[in-house]
Design a protein around this motif. Sequence first.
Motif, mmCIF file in Angstrom:
data_model
loop_
_atom_site.group_PDB
_atom_site.id
_atom_site.type_symbol
_atom_site.label_atom_id
_atom_site.label_comp_id
_atom_site.label_asym_id
_atom_site.label_seq_id
_atom_site.Cartn_x
_atom_site.Cartn_y
_atom_site.Cartn_z
ATOM 1 N N ASP A 191 0.741 -1.167 -0.408
ATOM 2 C CA ASP A 191 0.005 -0.233 0.016
ATOM 3 C C ASP A 191 0.694 0.902 0.412
ATOM 4 O O ASP A 191 1.475 1.209 0.582
ATOM 5 C CB ASP A 191 -1.156 -0.003 1.193
ATOM 6 C CG ASP A 191 -2.170 1.245 1.005
ATOM 7 O OD1 ASP A 191 -1.853 1.676 -0.141
ATOM 8 O OD2 ASP A 191 -2.929 1.382 2.135
ATOM 9 N N LEU A 192 0.818 1.493 -0.859
ATOM 10 C CA LEU A 192 1.634 3.387 -1.243
ATOM 11 C C LEU A 192 0.873 4.459 -1.088
ATOM 12 O O LEU A 192 -0.458 4.528 -1.211
ATOM 13 C CB LEU A 192 2.160 3.298 -2.819
ATOM 14 C CG LEU A 192 2.950 2.009 -3.460
ATOM 15 C CD1 LEU A 192 3.209 2.127 -4.455
ATOM 16 C CD2 LEU A 192 4.132 2.433 -2.591
ATOM 17 N N LEU A 248 8.093 8.411 -2.118
ATOM 18 C CA LEU A 248 7.465 7.398 -3.096
ATOM 19 C C LEU A 248 8.152 8.136 -4.469
ATOM 20 O O LEU A 248 8.260 7.509 -5.008
ATOM 21 C CB LEU A 248 5.590 7.397 -3.508
ATOM 22 C CG LEU A 248 5.139 6.900 -2.289
ATOM 23 C CD1 LEU A 248 3.802 6.877 -1.801
ATOM 24 C CD2 LEU A 248 6.213 5.326 -1.718
ATOM 25 N N ILE A 289 -2.483 2.054 -4.581
ATOM 26 C CA ILE A 289 -2.272 3.491 -4.267
ATOM 27 C C ILE A 289 -3.690 4.607 -4.457
ATOM 28 O O ILE A 289 -4.325 4.214 -5.207
ATOM 29 C CB ILE A 289 -0.922 3.970 -5.567
ATOM 30 C CG1 ILE A 289 -0.513 5.039 -5.381
ATOM 31 C CG2 ILE A 289 -1.711 3.790 -7.013
ATOM 32 C CD1 ILE A 289 1.049 5.587 -4.891
ATOM 33 N N ILE A 310 -5.524 1.724 -8.121
ATOM 34 C CA ILE A 310 -5.591 3.119 -7.801
ATOM 35 C C ILE A 310 -6.608 4.212 -8.034
ATOM 36 O O ILE A 310 -7.919 4.071 -8.500
ATOM 37 C CB ILE A 310 -5.014 3.534 -9.337
ATOM 38 C CG1 ILE A 310 -3.356 3.177 -9.679
ATOM 39 C CG2 ILE A 310 -3.789 5.149 -9.118
ATOM 40 C CD1 ILE A 310 -2.574 3.620 -10.694
ATOM 41 N N CYS A 328 0.193 4.880 2.283
ATOM 42 C CA CYS A 328 -1.062 4.511 2.964
ATOM 43 C C CYS A 328 -1.652 5.072 4.153
ATOM 44 O O CYS A 328 -2.524 5.206 4.984
ATOM 45 C CB CYS A 328 -0.138 2.642 3.623
ATOM 46 S SG CYS A 328 1.395 3.748 5.194
ATOM 47 N N ASP A 368 5.242 5.381 3.351
ATOM 48 C CA ASP A 368 3.960 7.020 3.848
ATOM 49 C C ASP A 368 4.823 7.942 3.860
ATOM 50 O O ASP A 368 5.257 7.462 4.350
ATOM 51 C CB ASP A 368 2.767 6.460 4.403
ATOM 52 C CG ASP A 368 2.321 8.136 4.646
ATOM 53 O OD1 ASP A 368 1.244 7.795 3.539
ATOM 54 O OD2 ASP A 368 3.083 8.827 4.998
#
Length: 227
Positions: free
Chosen positions: A62-63, A112, A125, A154, A65, A87
């Motif tokens: 989870d980008l 990121l 994301i 996304i 997050c 994060d």
Amino acid sequence: MPAAVTAAPPGLWGLTRKVAARYAGASHFSRNFVRGKLLTDPATPAVLRLAAARGGFGSITDLGCGRGQVGMSLLTAGLATRLQGLDLDPGKIADATQAAVGLPASFAVADLTAAAVPAADTVLIFDVLLQLPAEAQQRLLVRMAAAARRRIVIRAFDPARGWRSGIGIAMERLGCAVRRDGSDFRPLPLKELGAPLVAAGFVLSVTPCWGWTPLPNVMLLAERDEP
């Protein structure tokens, strides 16, 4: 065009109680944020339904997050096997790490624009790409495509949704001006957003994900067959 997701899936209230209870050691603001986000954000029922329809998401990265509540919900619902979250905000990562004690989950502070994307079955994301410069978005999408074994999900801002986009653009620009935190606002057209994923062999689909809001948010799903 598919209908927007508006109704909560069965069990959302009970699931939210279980997840929110894990944040008992966080600040009052963080606890309320997690509870409110899970119950009111249209992305919550959308991603839970999608994961259930796919028989689970497997391992997840989870980008952006935040406090980790989306991934934690998937884990708690039995729709994920492992969670890795990245994060930029150390405070949010601290909340997520504390809440995840005893679960197969880990969280780390990361930028990121440069960080490696941990390999996983599913890469998520939400609402992060549009805060990055266009070139950084494209580079991150390439890294996501290399890391995702099965799918990429996304929650994106679609700048071509008419009046919804007009409202969303005004709100985002106002937010940047008020926060003064250096955040940017660069929503790419969906065709540009999806191009690196298509080039990597993913098949794309787009579903409205604005629910009760006036915003132009959509769920962009990129999937490919098992390698």
